[in-house]
Design a protein around this motif. Structure first.
Motif, PDB file in Angstrom:
ATOM      1  N   GLU A  51       0.883  -0.969   0.017  1.00 24.11           N
ATOM      2  CA  GLU A  51      -0.014  -0.063  -0.020  1.00 24.11           C
ATOM      3  C   GLU A  51       0.875   1.311   0.109  1.00 24.11           C
ATOM      4  O   GLU A  51       2.266   1.275   0.374  1.00 24.11           O
ATOM      5  CB  GLU A  51      -1.025  -0.066   1.143  1.00 24.11           C
ATOM      6  N   ARG A  52       0.004   2.481  -0.381  1.00 23.72           N
ATOM      7  CA  ARG A  52       0.549   3.716  -0.276  1.00 23.72           C
ATOM      8  C   ARG A  52      -0.133   4.606   0.697  1.00 23.72           C
ATOM      9  O   ARG A  52      -1.283   4.234   0.644  1.00 23.72           O
ATOM     10  CB  ARG A  52       0.553   4.497  -1.773  1.00 23.72           C
ATOM     11  N   VAL A  53       0.447   5.143   1.642  1.00 29.17           N
ATOM     12  CA  VAL A  53      -0.338   5.776   2.789  1.00 29.17           C
ATOM     13  C   VAL A  53       0.265   7.373   2.856  1.00 29.17           C
ATOM     14  O   VAL A  53       1.413   7.783   2.847  1.00 29.17           O
ATOM     15  CB  VAL A  53       0.336   5.400   3.978  1.00 29.17           C
ATOM     16  N   TRP A  54      -0.781   8.432   2.412  1.00 26.76           N
ATOM     17  CA  TRP A  54      -0.672   9.661   2.783  1.00 26.76           C
ATOM     18  C   TRP A  54      -0.872   9.923   3.948  1.00 26.76           C
ATOM     19  O   TRP A  54      -1.886   9.559   4.630  1.00 26.76           O
ATOM     20  CB  TRP A  54      -1.571  10.577   1.719  1.00 26.76           C
ATOM     21  N   ILE A  55      -0.020  10.960   4.719  1.00 30.50           N
ATOM     22  CA  ILE A  55      -0.253  11.396   6.151  1.00 30.50           C
ATOM     23  C   ILE A  55       0.205  12.854   6.203  1.00 30.50           C
ATOM     24  O   ILE A  55       1.172  13.289   5.809  1.00 30.50           O
ATOM     25  CB  ILE A  55       0.791  10.650   7.127  1.00 30.50           C
ATOM     26  N   PRO A  56      -1.012  13.494   6.594  1.00 32.04           N
ATOM     27  CA  PRO A  56      -0.953  14.924   6.832  1.00 32.04           C
ATOM     28  C   PRO A  56      -0.114  15.207   7.914  1.00 32.04           C
ATOM     29  O   PRO A  56       0.212  14.565   8.907  1.00 32.04           O
ATOM     30  CB  PRO A  56      -2.293  15.395   7.140  1.00 32.04           C
ATOM     31  N   TYR A  57       0.945  16.549   7.942  1.00 31.70           N
ATOM     32  CA  TYR A  57       1.550  16.761   8.916  1.00 31.70           C
ATOM     33  C   TYR A  57       1.067  17.015  10.299  1.00 31.70           C
ATOM     34  O   TYR A  57       1.500  16.622  11.233  1.00 31.70           O
ATOM     35  CB  TYR A  57       2.324  18.029   8.741  1.00 31.70           C
ATOM     36  N   THR A  58      -0.518  17.499   9.993  1.00 26.29           N
ATOM     37  CA  THR A  58      -1.143  17.638  11.355  1.00 26.29           C
ATOM     38  C   THR A  58      -1.373  16.600  11.997  1.00 26.29           C
ATOM     39  O   THR A  58      -1.785  16.636  13.251  1.00 26.29           O
ATOM     40  CB  THR A  58      -2.280  18.360  10.992  1.00 26.29           C
ATOM     41  N   ALA A  59      -1.246  15.391  11.452  1.00 26.43           N
ATOM     42  CA  ALA A  59      -1.595  13.991  11.984  1.00 26.43           C
ATOM     43  C   ALA A  59      -0.309  13.465  12.858  1.00 26.43           C
ATOM     44  O   ALA A  59      -0.584  12.529  13.696  1.00 26.43           O
ATOM     45  CB  ALA A  59      -2.228  12.920  11.069  1.00 26.43           C
ATOM     46  N   VAL A  60       0.717  14.193  12.547  1.00 27.06           N
ATOM     47  CA  VAL A  60       2.154  13.356  13.013  1.00 27.06           C
ATOM     48  C   VAL A  60       2.389  13.760  14.388  1.00 27.06           C
ATOM     49  O   VAL A  60       2.527  15.067  14.428  1.00 27.06           O
ATOM     50  CB  VAL A  60       3.221  13.567  12.046  1.00 27.06           C
ATOM     51  N   LYS A  61       2.492  12.856  15.349  1.00 22.85           N
ATOM     52  CA  LYS A  61       3.130  13.478  16.708  1.00 22.85           C
ATOM     53  C   LYS A  61       4.740  13.330  16.443  1.00 22.85           C
ATOM     54  O   LYS A  61       5.170  14.281  17.096  1.00 22.85           O
ATOM     55  CB  LYS A  61       2.739  12.110  17.594  1.00 22.85           C
ATOM     56  N   GLU A  62       5.364  12.255  16.007  1.00 21.95           N
ATOM     57  CA  GLU A  62       6.834  12.274  15.776  1.00 21.95           C
ATOM     58  C   GLU A  62       7.098  11.200  14.842  1.00 21.95           C
ATOM     59  O   GLU A  62       6.185  10.277  14.434  1.00 21.95           O
ATOM     60  CB  GLU A  62       7.493  12.127  17.125  1.00 21.95           C
ATOM     61  N   ALA A  63       8.308  11.411  14.369  1.00 18.02           N
ATOM     62  CA  ALA A  63       9.006  10.603  13.484  1.00 18.02           C
ATOM     63  C   ALA A  63      10.048   9.830  13.812  1.00 18.02           C
ATOM     64  O   ALA A  63      10.989  10.662  14.519  1.00 18.02           O
ATOM     65  CB  ALA A  63       9.177  11.189  12.061  1.00 18.02           C
ATOM     66  N   THR A  64      10.291   8.592  13.524  1.00 13.78           N
ATOM     67  CA  THR A  64      11.605   8.172  14.282  1.00 13.78           C
ATOM     68  C   THR A  64      11.984   6.715  13.410  1.00 13.78           C
ATOM     69  O   THR A  64      11.245   6.490  12.364  1.00 13.78           O
ATOM     70  CB  THR A  64      11.563   7.484  15.496  1.00 13.78           C
TER      71      THR A  64
END
Length: 229
Positions: free
Chosen positions: A103-116
């Protein structure tokens, strides 16, 4: 030139060199020192922005991190208290795209808590790739830059940061699964992507979803374009 004396030839060469225009150096150090200093200043400015404008600074730092990890595995932790894993495929103006085998997943930055980085995933300083010099592509970019870039997704990612609306509009008519706050999932065919919302048409219902409420937008990579009756 054949009738000129050696002194006249040297003078002519010196005049030619003087006419060449060279840009002023960005600093007093060596080239590698200047480049490292530019990277340091860019990060320092991003942290300064985060101090005075937390949300804008957070997004800028997030984009910087994701661009460095392009084509590598990352883990995105959402405000919905769960995580999504995948390879960083695109880093847009207000969203990112993760891809996996299915799959391909679009994620708005407003939904992101953190990236690691996932615990079991290696961390590379740079993307491993082979560089090929394409003279034909170079000519196309010089003579018809806009049309050449718009036709290739990799060039769009390199020269232009797309918005979520622009990215999704290229997938009209395809079947998506969108998750909003609260864990509610809605599936449907993408009819429209506007400036602040998308419209999905499911079986017997049509739903408008705001970007600020979206957590993820998923599309199976091997599904065919949905054809309604």
């Amino acid at each position: 030139m054949q009738n000129q004396t050696p002194e006249e030839i040297i003078q002519w060469q010196d005049e030619g060199i003087k006419k060449q225009a060279f840009t002023s150096p960005a600093g007093n150090g060596t080239t590698e020192q200047i480049r490292l200093q530019e990277e340091y200043l860019a990060l320092a400015n991003a942290f300064l922005l985060a101090k005075h404008q937390p949300e804008k600074g957070r997004i800028r730092l997030l984009k910087t991190f994701l661009k460095e990890k392009r084509n590598q595995q990352v883990e995105i932790r959402l405000h919905a208290e769960r995580a999504v894993r995948g390879k960083v495929s695109d880093v847009g103006r207000d969203f990112l795209i993760l891809t996996s085998l299915l799959e391909r997943v679009w994620i708005p930055y407003t939904a992101v808590k953190e990236a690691t980085l996932p615990f079991d995933s290696p961390d590379f300083d740079t993307t491993h790739q082979q560089i090929l010099f394409d003279n034909d592509l170079r000519k196309k970019l010089l003579r018809n830059f806009g049309a050449t870039v718009s036709r290739r997704s990799k060039l769009r990612e390199l020269f232009y940061e797309e918005s979520l609306m622009t990215s999704l509009n290229r997938w009209k008519g395809h079947w998506f699964k969108a998750e909003i706050k609260g864990g509610v999932i809605f599936s449907g065919r993408l009819e429209e992507a506007g400036e602040d919302s998308i419209v999905l048409k499911g079986i017997g219902q049509r739903k408008t979803l705001l970007y600020k409420e979206l957590q993820t937008i998923r599309k199976a990579r091997f599904y065919q374009k949905f054809k309604g009756k």
